[in-house]
Motif scaffolding. Structure first.
Motif, mmCIF file in Angstrom:
data_model
loop_
_atom_site.group_PDB
_atom_site.id
_atom_site.type_symbol
_atom_site.label_atom_id
_atom_site.label_comp_id
_atom_site.label_asym_id
_atom_site.label_seq_id
_atom_site.Cartn_x
_atom_site.Cartn_y
_atom_site.Cartn_z
ATOM 1 N N ALA A 14 8.417 -12.374 -8.587
ATOM 2 C CA ALA A 14 7.371 -12.090 -9.568
ATOM 3 C C ALA A 14 7.924 -12.208 -10.981
ATOM 4 O O ALA A 14 7.268 -12.742 -11.887
ATOM 5 C CB ALA A 14 6.809 -10.692 -9.332
ATOM 6 N N ASN A 15 9.136 -11.740 -11.169
ATOM 7 C CA ASN A 15 9.762 -11.790 -12.492
ATOM 8 C C ASN A 15 10.033 -13.220 -12.932
ATOM 9 O O ASN A 15 10.175 -13.506 -14.125
ATOM 10 C CB ASN A 15 11.075 -10.995 -12.466
ATOM 11 C CG ASN A 15 11.374 -10.349 -13.804
ATOM 12 O OD1 ASN A 15 10.478 -10.141 -14.621
ATOM 13 N ND2 ASN A 15 12.642 -10.032 -14.025
ATOM 14 N N CYS A 16 10.112 -14.131 -11.965
ATOM 15 C CA CYS A 16 10.309 -15.552 -12.262
ATOM 16 C C CYS A 16 8.985 -16.302 -12.379
ATOM 17 O O CYS A 16 8.972 -17.528 -12.509
ATOM 18 C CB CYS A 16 11.181 -16.200 -11.181
ATOM 19 S SG CYS A 16 12.875 -15.597 -11.161
ATOM 20 N N GLY A 17 7.876 -15.590 -12.296
ATOM 21 C CA GLY A 17 6.577 -16.207 -12.515
ATOM 22 C C GLY A 17 5.899 -16.740 -11.282
ATOM 23 O O GLY A 17 4.884 -17.438 -11.379
ATOM 24 N N THR A 37 12.761 -5.908 -3.513
ATOM 25 C CA THR A 37 13.502 -6.442 -4.657
ATOM 26 C C THR A 37 13.390 -7.960 -4.751
ATOM 27 O O THR A 37 13.329 -8.525 -5.842
ATOM 28 C CB THR A 37 14.987 -6.039 -4.584
ATOM 29 O OG1 THR A 37 15.534 -6.497 -3.336
ATOM 30 C CG2 THR A 37 15.137 -4.526 -4.705
ATOM 31 N N GLY A 38 13.377 -8.605 -3.595
ATOM 32 C CA GLY A 38 13.227 -10.054 -3.613
ATOM 33 C C GLY A 38 11.870 -10.469 -4.132
ATOM 34 O O GLY A 38 11.755 -11.428 -4.908
#
Length: 393
Positions: A46-49, A40-41
């Motif tokens: 990844a979701n933050c680029g 999850t981390g």
């Protein structure tokens, strides 16, 4: 950026790699639409680029191509799109809200006008179309609600030249952004950001691709503005496929060679047509007879582009017969490729604009546009001269 520096950048783009892919000699092709995360981390990072997650959001081949374009345009960041219209759409949607106002050169690409009239105005954004040959008219059109001024450097299809230095100075004085579509000019001729523009747009389908085998677009500018554009791009889903991004990077290596040859051919064709009695006039900024030749000389670096247009008798049947007689030049719905192509602007926009509207901006049945390719110039000139025989020997 000088010619030698430009050539060096173009030859080196193959070694530009994105994020963890750096260090390899050639750019691999990453066809994956999704990238694995460990927990999850890692997903959150990844979701933050910080790494790749999903192709629509970010992908290695697009990042590499974007970095190459940023270097060529001397910008901080670039968003790469699946089409030039995707790039244009994202810019207007990202930078405007209900009640905004934009000032647009009335001579821009026809589908840009359709986008503004049919979509942007329905969201409550006002559009003013102005003749950019009059700086006074541009300034008068700017209001307190104006967010941006939008123009091309060389207009389509009449090849008028926009005084970009004057337009960007006006925009800065009035506190609005300048957005420039530089598809016709490419970084070979001008880098609009160096002339004060805030964003520069390209249809990568044209000169960047060069071989008529990809479709794409790009927007280059500051990290702050491109962040807004990319956010809108992700929501619109207008991303370039990995294969196309890889091919575009391939094509960048030969762009300087291709475009220089194309410009030489355009100049030769324009000179030959200007002396032909069957041709009423030729629109090409490299001709001394062009009313803005001196401006083009000052603004453009090392050439005048590979596009030209000319007008013959306004007889559509004869124009069609001329097209039928051509053996080397092809009638194609695009430009910028290695093959010389012809377009008939009045036909291209006949369903969107009335004859009166077209003629009001100088588009007549006798107007023909040429995108010069890399063939032998004498072959192209001979092809046109034989085809013009329909208008008299």
């Amino acid at each position: 950026m000088g010619a030698l520096k430009m050539r060096t950048e173009l030859l080196n783009v193959g070694s530009l790699l994105a994020k963890e892919a750096r260090g390899m000699e050639e750019q691999p092709l990453y066809r994956s639409t999704v990238f694995e995360t460990e927990d999850t981390g890692d997903y959150d990072r990844a979701n933050c680029g910080e790494r790749y997650l999903y192709d629509r959001i970010e992908a290695p081949n697009r990042d590499c191509l974007g970095e190459a374009i940023s270097r060529l345009e001397q910008g901080q960041d670039t968003a790469v799109f699946g089409a030039g219209m995707g790039a244009i759409s994202a810019v207007f949607l990202a930078l405007n809200r209900k009640g905004s106002h934009v000032v647009v050169n009335r001579a821009v690409y026809g589908e840009t006008i359709e986008l503004l009239n049919d979509i942007l105005t329905t969201y409550g954004v006002d559009v003013s179309y102005v003749d950019f040959e009059s700086l006074e008219a541009v300034e008068q059109a700017v209001t307190e609600r104006t967010t941006l001024i939008y123009t091309e450097v060389l207009t389509n299809p009449l090849l008028r030249v926009v005084d970009l230095d004057a337009v960007t100075a006006l925009a800065r004085r009035r506190g609005v952004l300048t957005v420039v579509d530089s598809t016709f000019t490419t970084p070979m001729l001008i880098r609009p950001l160096e002339h004060g523009a805030d964003l520069v747009i390209h249809s990568l389908t044209k000169y960047f691709g060069g071989h008529s085998d990809i479709t794409g677009g790009s927007v280059t500018g500051s990290r702050e503005l491109i962040k807004k554009v990319k956010r809108t791009q992700v929501l619109l889903g207008s991303c370039m496929a990995p294969d196309s991004a890889w091919l575009a990077l391939r094509s960048l290596r030969t762009m300087e060679l291709r475009v220089r040859r194309q410009m030489e051919n355009a100049a030769a064709i324009a000179g030959a047509l200007e002396g032909d009695p069957r041709v009423r006039y030729v629109n090409y900024p490299g001709l001394v007879s062009h009313p803005q030749h001196e401006l083009a000389d000052r603004l453009l670096d090392g050439g005048y582009g590979a596009m030209l247009s000319f007008r013959v008798e306004d007889d559509l049947e004869k124009v069609d017969e001329m097209i039928h007689r051509l053996k080397v030049i092809r009638y194609l719905g695009t430009l910028g490729g290695i093959r010389t192509s012809l377009a008939h602007p009045a036909t291209a926009f006949r369903h969107e604009f009335s004859r009166e509207e077209l003629e009001a901006v100088g588009i007549y049945d006798g107007l023909v546009r040429i995108s010069a390719g890399i063939e032998d110039a004498e072959d192209l000139i001979e092809d046109l001269r034989e085809a013009l025989g329909v208008f008299g020997e």
